[in-house]
Design a protein around this motif. Structure first.
Motif, PDB file in Angstrom:
ATOM      1  N   LYS A 192       0.847  -1.190   0.000  1.00 54.25           N
ATOM      2  CA  LYS A 192       0.000   0.000   0.000  1.00 54.25           C
ATOM      3  C   LYS A 192       0.887   1.246   0.000  1.00 54.25           C
ATOM      4  CE  LYS A 192      -4.095   1.870   1.836  1.00 54.25           C
ATOM      5  NZ  LYS A 192      -5.431   1.500   1.982  1.00 54.25           N
TER       6      LYS A 192
ATOM      7  N   ASN B 288       0.399   4.389  -0.214  1.00 50.01           N
ATOM      8  CA  ASN B 288      -0.042   5.560   0.545  1.00 50.01           C
ATOM      9  C   ASN B 288       0.511   5.591   1.965  1.00 50.01           C
ATOM     10  OD1 ASN B 288      -1.543   6.405  -1.618  1.00 50.01           O
ATOM     11  ND2 ASN B 288      -3.450   5.514  -0.882  1.00 50.01           N
TER      12      ASN B 288
ATOM     13  N   ARG C 147       4.281  10.044   1.703  1.00 53.47           N
ATOM     14  CA  ARG C 147       3.360  11.090   2.160  1.00 53.47           C
ATOM     15  C   ARG C 147       3.543  12.395   1.391  1.00 53.47           C
ATOM     16  NH1 ARG C 147      -0.529   9.147   5.553  1.00 53.47           N
ATOM     17  NH2 ARG C 147       0.372   7.648   6.980  1.00 53.47           N
TER      18      ARG C 147
ATOM     19  N   LYS D 218       0.752   8.497  -5.559  1.00 57.18           N
ATOM     20  CA  LYS D 218       1.673   7.540  -4.951  1.00 57.18           C
ATOM     21  C   LYS D 218       1.611   6.213  -5.705  1.00 57.18           C
ATOM     22  CE  LYS D 218       0.536   9.993  -0.893  1.00 57.18           C
ATOM     23  NZ  LYS D 218      -0.426  11.020  -1.121  1.00 57.18           N
TER      24      LYS D 218
END
Length: 132
Positions: free
Chosen positions: A98, A100, A104, A109
């Protein structure tokens, strides 16, 4: 096999030589060493870039050498490098699942960005772990 001291001192000598040669050549003919910008290429600009670069390099070299010596004496360098490798491995694994969660600072992303940031970080920290 890479000789640790030889490799480190060789790369440091190359950077020092780069700044010194750039400064000397630039003080003679500034257009040879300043290739960027549209501003006038003067000796003042050469001193600004190469002179400050040489001073900053010398200052940072002294700090880095002192920290490496301290960390080697107390065994903290290995711990710091192992921790950084672990950080990048975990970031790489989590980010591939993942993105994300680990990226940040970008609007979009992707897994490719995770590979780029955390993969390069892992390679560099592993390389430094090999050297020291």
């Amino acid at each position: 096999m890479i000789r640790r001291e030889g490799f480190l001192s060789g790369s440091i000598s190359f950077l020092f030589l780069f700044f010194i040669l750039g400064l000397i050549i630039g003080l003679i003919k500034p257009k040879l060493v300043i290739r960027w910008g549209t501003e006038e290429k003067t000796r003042k600009e050469v001193l600004k870039y190469y002179g400050l670069g040489l001073l900053l390099y010398s200052f940072l070299y002294g700090i880095v050498r002192a920290y490496i010596k301290f960390f080697k004496e107390h065994g903290l360098l290995e711990a710091l490098l192992n921790f950084s490798c672990l950080f990048f491995i975990l970031g790489l694994i989590v980010g591939l699942i993942k993105p994300n969660l680990v990226i940040r600072w970008r609007e979009r992303k992707t897994r490719g960005q995770v590979l780029k940031y955390y993969g390069i970080g892992l390679i560099l920290s592993s390389f430094l772990d090999m050297l020291f």
